[in-house]
Design an enzyme around this catalytic site. Sequence first.
Site, PDB file in Angstrom:
ATOM      1  N   HIS A 203       0.852  -1.198   0.000  1.00  0.00           N
ATOM      2  CA  HIS A 203       0.000   0.000   0.000  1.00  0.00           C
ATOM      3  C   HIS A 203       0.889   1.251   0.000  1.00  0.00           C
ATOM      4  O   HIS A 203       0.872   2.049   0.937  1.00  0.00           O
ATOM      5  CB  HIS A 203      -0.940  -0.024   1.195  1.00  0.00           C
ATOM      6  CG  HIS A 203      -2.153   0.836   1.039  1.00  0.00           C
ATOM      7  ND1 HIS A 203      -2.102   2.210   1.054  1.00  0.00           N
ATOM      8  CD2 HIS A 203      -3.454   0.523   0.853  1.00  0.00           C
ATOM      9  CE1 HIS A 203      -3.318   2.698   0.902  1.00  0.00           C
ATOM     10  NE2 HIS A 203      -4.161   1.693   0.772  1.00  0.00           N
TER      11      HIS A 203
ATOM     12  N   GLU B 115      -1.835  -0.462  -5.817  1.00  0.00           N
ATOM     13  CA  GLU B 115      -1.921  -1.727  -5.066  1.00  0.00           C
ATOM     14  C   GLU B 115      -2.136  -2.883  -6.037  1.00  0.00           C
ATOM     15  O   GLU B 115      -3.273  -3.139  -6.441  1.00  0.00           O
ATOM     16  CB  GLU B 115      -3.110  -1.704  -4.102  1.00  0.00           C
ATOM     17  CG  GLU B 115      -3.125  -0.606  -3.072  1.00  0.00           C
ATOM     18  CD  GLU B 115      -4.519  -0.480  -2.423  1.00  0.00           C
ATOM     19  OE1 GLU B 115      -5.039  -1.489  -1.910  1.00  0.00           O
ATOM     20  OE2 GLU B 115      -5.075   0.620  -2.445  1.00  0.00           O
TER      21      GLU B 115
END
Length: 385
Positions: free
Chosen positions: A193, A346
Amino acid sequence: MRFFSSLPFLSAVLPASFLGNNDDAIKPLTISAQGINATFIGHGARLTHLFVNDRDEKPRDVVVGYDDPAQYLIDTATSRTFYGSIVGRYANRIKNGTFAIGHSTYHVPENEHGGLNSLHGGTLGYDGVNWTLAHHSKSSITYALLDPSGSEGFPGVLQTYVTYTVLANPARMTARIVSIPFDQATPAMLSTHIYWNIGAFSQPTVLNDTLHLPYANRIIEVDSLSIPTGALESLIYPWSDPVSPLNFTSPKTIGAGLSDQCGAGCHGIDNAFILDRPTFAAADDTTLPMLNWYSPDTGISMTVRTNQGSVQIYNCVGQDGSVGNKASQQQSGVKTVNKYGCLVIEPQQWIDGINHPEWGQLDKQIFGPDTGVMQNWAEYEFGAY
Ligand SMILES: *[C@@H]1O[C@H](CO)[C@@H](O)[C@H](O)[C@H]1NC(C)=O
Ligand SMILES: *[C@@H]1O[C@H](CO)[C@@H](O)[C@H](O)[C@H]1NC(C)=O
Ligand SMILES: *[C@@H]1O[C@H](CO)[C@@H](O)[C@H](O)[C@H]1NC(C)=O
Ligand SMILES: *[C@@H]1O[C@H](CO)[C@@H](O)[C@H](O)[C@H]1NC(C)=O
Ligand SMILES: *[C@@H]1O[C@H](CO)[C@@H](O)[C@H](O)[C@H]1NC(C)=O
C-alpha cells in the site's frame, strides 16, 4: 480514528509472537543498489523512504511517509493511512464483512462506512502489527508474520513472508509477498500500500503526470461505498454513456482521467483496474509492463510489472494538505500531501472476489493447506529522461 483503543486488551489475548513486542519495530533498515535505496520498518513491514535518481542524477524520495518512524505508531492509532505498509489478511473491501468458504460463513470486523464493510484486514490489520525481521542483507530485506487462527475473524493460521529487493541497471525494487495457510482454507489477498509521487513533490499535485495502463481494459464497477456491484465495466468498448474517463490504455495525463466512479462524493481515481493480459501471455505473466508513469518535473519514470490480476489505483482524493512531506521532499517546494498529490498503486487480485464466485477468481483468493500458496509479486522499475 478509533481503531486501537482496545490495544491493551488485545495484547492480553493475542500471543506475543503475533504482536511482535520487540523494540526494533520502528528501527529503520535500508537496502541499496546502485542508483536506488529503500528504507523499512517492521511496524506494518513498511516502506518509509525510496530514493531514485532524477534526470539530473539527483536522488529523490518518491514515496509518501514520515521522517520520524515513531510517527507511524501514532498514524496506526489515529488516521490509519496505511502509508507504505502491507495490507492483509484481505486487502481492500469485503461487503458486509461477510464471506463463505464451503458451508461455513465468516464475519470479519466491518471497520468502514459505519459497519457496512471490512477494509484492509479489519480493525487490527497487517499494517498495524509488528512484523519480525527474518533476514536483512545489503540489497534485500524479509519480514515475517505468523497470524494466528481466528485473528480478526479469519479462519486458520497464516504465515507470511514479505521480501523487498533492490537491483541496479535499471534501478528497480521488487516486492514479493508469500502467504502459507497451515491448517484451514482462508481468504488471503495481501498487497502493498505504497503512496507514490515520482515528481518528488515538485508540484502540488500529480495531475500533470502521464499515466499509461496498457492492459487495463476493464474496471470492477463499485457502488457509492466503493464496494463491487458484481458488474465488470469495459473501458474500451463501453456500453455506458457517457464514456468513462478511466481509459488509460493510451498514455494521458492523470488529470484527464478523473471520474465520479469512485464512490459517493468522490471525483478522482479510486478503482480496481483489471489487467487483461493478451491471449499470448500467461494468466499471471510478469514480463509485460502493466503501468507506466512519467513525471515531467523530475523526469522520473516508473514501470510496474506484476503477477496479479488487477491494480487498485487511488489518486489521493482524500488527502487534504494536513500531513507534511518529509524534509527532503519539502526542499522540492511543496510542503504537504495534497488532494491529488500522490498515487497509491496496489497490485492485487479482483477486489471482494471471495463474494463473487461468478468471476472465477476463487482459486486466486482462497488458499488452504491442500492448495498452492498466495504469491503477490510486483516490480517497480525506474528511469529518468
Ligand atoms: C509495535 O511496537 C511498538 C514499538 O515497540 C509498540 O509501541 C507497539 O505497541 C507495538 N504494536 C503492537 C500492535 O504490538
Ligand atoms: C539513501 O540515498 C539518499 C540519497 O543519496 C541518501 O541521502 C541517504 O542517506 C541514503 N540512505 C541510506 C540509509 O543510506
Ligand atoms: C451482514 O452480516 C451480518 C452479520 O455480521 C448478518 O447478520 C447479515 O445478514 C448480513 N447482511 C447481508 C445483507 O448479508
Ligand atoms: C503540465 O506540463 C506541461 C508540459 O510539461 C506544461 O506545459 C504545463 O504548464 C504543465 N501544467 C501544469 C498545471 O503544471
Ligand atoms: C480507449 O482507448 C483506446 C486507445 O486509445 C481507444 O482505442 C478506445 O477507442 C478508447 N475507448 C474509449 C471508449 O474511449
